[in-house]
Scaffold this motif. Structure first.
Motif, PDB file in Angstrom:
ATOM      1  N   ILE A 190       0.999  -1.122  -0.174  1.00 31.54           N
ATOM      2  CA  ILE A 190      -0.012  -0.196   0.275  1.00 31.54           C
ATOM      3  C   ILE A 190       1.059   1.388  -0.041  1.00 31.54           C
ATOM      4  CG2 ILE A 190      -2.130   1.752   0.963  1.00 31.54           C
ATOM      5  CD1 ILE A 190      -2.674  -1.045  -0.199  1.00 31.54           C
ATOM      6  N   GLY A 191       1.978   0.850   0.298  1.00 31.13           N
ATOM      7  CA  GLY A 191       3.111   2.687   1.038  1.00 31.13           C
ATOM      8  C   GLY A 191       3.712   2.362  -0.817  1.00 31.13           C
ATOM      9  N   LEU A 192       3.208   1.740  -1.829  1.00 36.65           N
ATOM     10  CA  LEU A 192       4.016   1.979  -2.988  1.00 36.65           C
ATOM     11  C   LEU A 192       2.692   2.043  -4.484  1.00 36.65           C
ATOM     12  CD1 LEU A 192       6.897  -1.099  -3.184  1.00 36.65           C
ATOM     13  CD2 LEU A 192       7.291   1.103  -2.494  1.00 36.65           C
ATOM     14  N   MET A 193       1.823   1.428  -3.771  1.00 35.85           N
ATOM     15  CA  MET A 193       0.827   1.216  -4.682  1.00 35.85           C
ATOM     16  C   MET A 193      -0.428   2.349  -4.554  1.00 35.85           C
ATOM     17  SD  MET A 193       2.368  -0.153  -7.469  1.00 35.85           S
ATOM     18  CE  MET A 193       1.052  -1.010  -8.250  1.00 35.85           C
ATOM     19  N   GLY A 194      -0.666   1.802  -3.007  1.00 38.69           N
ATOM     20  CA  GLY A 194      -2.528   2.955  -2.040  1.00 38.69           C
ATOM     21  C   GLY A 194      -3.262   2.374  -2.725  1.00 38.69           C
ATOM     22  N   ALA A 195      -4.562   2.224  -2.718  1.00 38.80           N
ATOM     23  CA  ALA A 195      -5.753   1.456  -2.987  1.00 38.80           C
ATOM     24  C   ALA A 195      -5.123   1.067  -3.954  1.00 38.80           C
ATOM     25  CB  ALA A 195      -6.790   2.269  -2.187  1.00 38.80           C
ATOM     26  N   PRO A 196      -5.675  -0.565  -3.248  1.00 37.40           N
ATOM     27  CA  PRO A 196      -6.390  -1.662  -5.273  1.00 37.40           C
ATOM     28  C   PRO A 196      -7.437  -1.305  -5.487  1.00 37.40           C
ATOM     29  CG  PRO A 196      -6.101  -2.820  -2.953  1.00 37.40           C
ATOM     30  CD  PRO A 196      -5.667  -1.650  -2.502  1.00 37.40           C
TER      31      PRO A 196
END
Length: 325
Positions: A190-196
């Motif tokens: 999540i820290g890399l990509m945000g919300a799926p």
């Protein structure tokens, strides 16, 4: 920061091996149950902790304390974080923040109403190696696949099979592989990509708890698999694959001792930017500054991240039919 530690278990003992390297943090008190008293007395002696409490309300009434570190079992996080906020104390809460997003939203609103700092202690978000990895991501081109595996055979699993239910395998106490190990992988991603855009959790469930499982997070153009197990083991590693290269993190996503980056057609490069050997140093260094400066903006940013993680947890538990608490 004038700190009261809530708990006397393994995480507290580990924390105390590091915290003296941040002299600005005053160990004002430790609070635990009466059965923890002998352990707390030993910890007080070896770590120069000023006071011992066996009553949380009495501890929270101490005007010398300005911050509480909730390092209790998962199912107690919400209860004691709420008590601390109601008593006017800043709160640092161990992962997982709470058992569900409803609890976290309530704590968030309470902290805002009281103008207090409320943050989750999740090491990887503060590690220099993690920040370096985030900065390196564009070099990998278009991200295609991320796989994180944090599997450790639990010595408590045999007892669980024999019918003894310990907290780590107790749904009523917020146990399970998702909340114990995969939570680190979720924070990492999540820290890399945000919300799926979609969440699915394929869990091996025994007596209502996930002893292992595969979490699938779907992003546009990127597929993510987070694996965690307490009923079997494997090499603990994480891989990020892009069309121009890859990054491999050997070891748990809450430690990130280093990582290697390999661009297409090039040699693999080992990267290590850490500034301290202990994984908890950088987060507590940050927390101390946040509280000293009363940086509510930074606390809000951290809360947004934690809320996204908790929403993923909610979706995963619902998808697998697991009910905690």
């Amino acid at each position: 920061m004038k700190l009261a530690i809530f708990g006397a278990g393994m995480i507290v003992k580990d924390f105390l091996t590091m915290i003296h390297d941040i002299p600005e943090v005053e160990l004002t008190a430790i609070m635990g149950t009466p059965k923890d008293l002998s352990t707390m007395e030993e910890l007080q002696k070896t770590n120069q902790i000023k006071k011992i409490y066996t009553d949380a309300k009495e501890c929270l009434a101490d005007p010398e304390i300005d911050t509480v570190y909730v390092a209790l079992p998962n199912f107690l996080h919400y209860q004691f974080a709420k008590m601390a906020l109601e008593a006017g104390k800043n709160v640092i809460c161990e992962k997982p923040f709470t058992l569900n997003s409803i609890q976290l939203v309530e704590l968030k609103k309470l902290a805002e109403a009281k103008n207090l700092i409320l943050v989750e202690a999740i090491t990887n978000q503060y590690l220099s190696n993690y920040q370096s990895l985030k900065q390196a991501l564009p070099e990998l081109g278009s991200l295609k696949v991320i796989e994180c595996n944090y599997s450790q055979y639990s010595h408590r699993y045999d007892a669980f099979l024999a019918g003894k239910i310990l907290p780590v395998f107790d749904p009523k106490k917020g146990g399970g592989a998702l909340m114990d190990l995969n939570i680190y992988n979720i924070h990492f991603v999540i820290g890399l990509m945000g919300a799926p855009k979609a969440v699915h959790y394929y869990a091996n469930v025994t007596r209502g708890i996930d002893t292992s499982g595969i979490l699938v997070l779907d992003y546009p153009g990127t597929k993510v698999v987070c694996i965690a197990a307490k009923d079997c083991s494997a090499q603990v590693t994480s891989t990020i694959q892009g069309n121009k290269g890859s990054i491999v993190v050997d070891g748990p996503t809450n430690v990130m001792k280093d990582y290697s980056e390999q661009l297409n057609g090039a040699e693999s490069e080992q990267v290590d930017k850490k500034i301290h050997s202990h994984r908890m140093y950088e987060e507590f260094k940050t927390f101390n500054q946040m509280i000293k400066q009363h940086d509510m903006k930074a606390a809000k940013e951290r809360m947004q991240h934690s809320m996204t993680v908790m929403n993923v947890v909610d979706a995963a538990l619902k998808d697998s039919g697991i009910k905690l608490g």
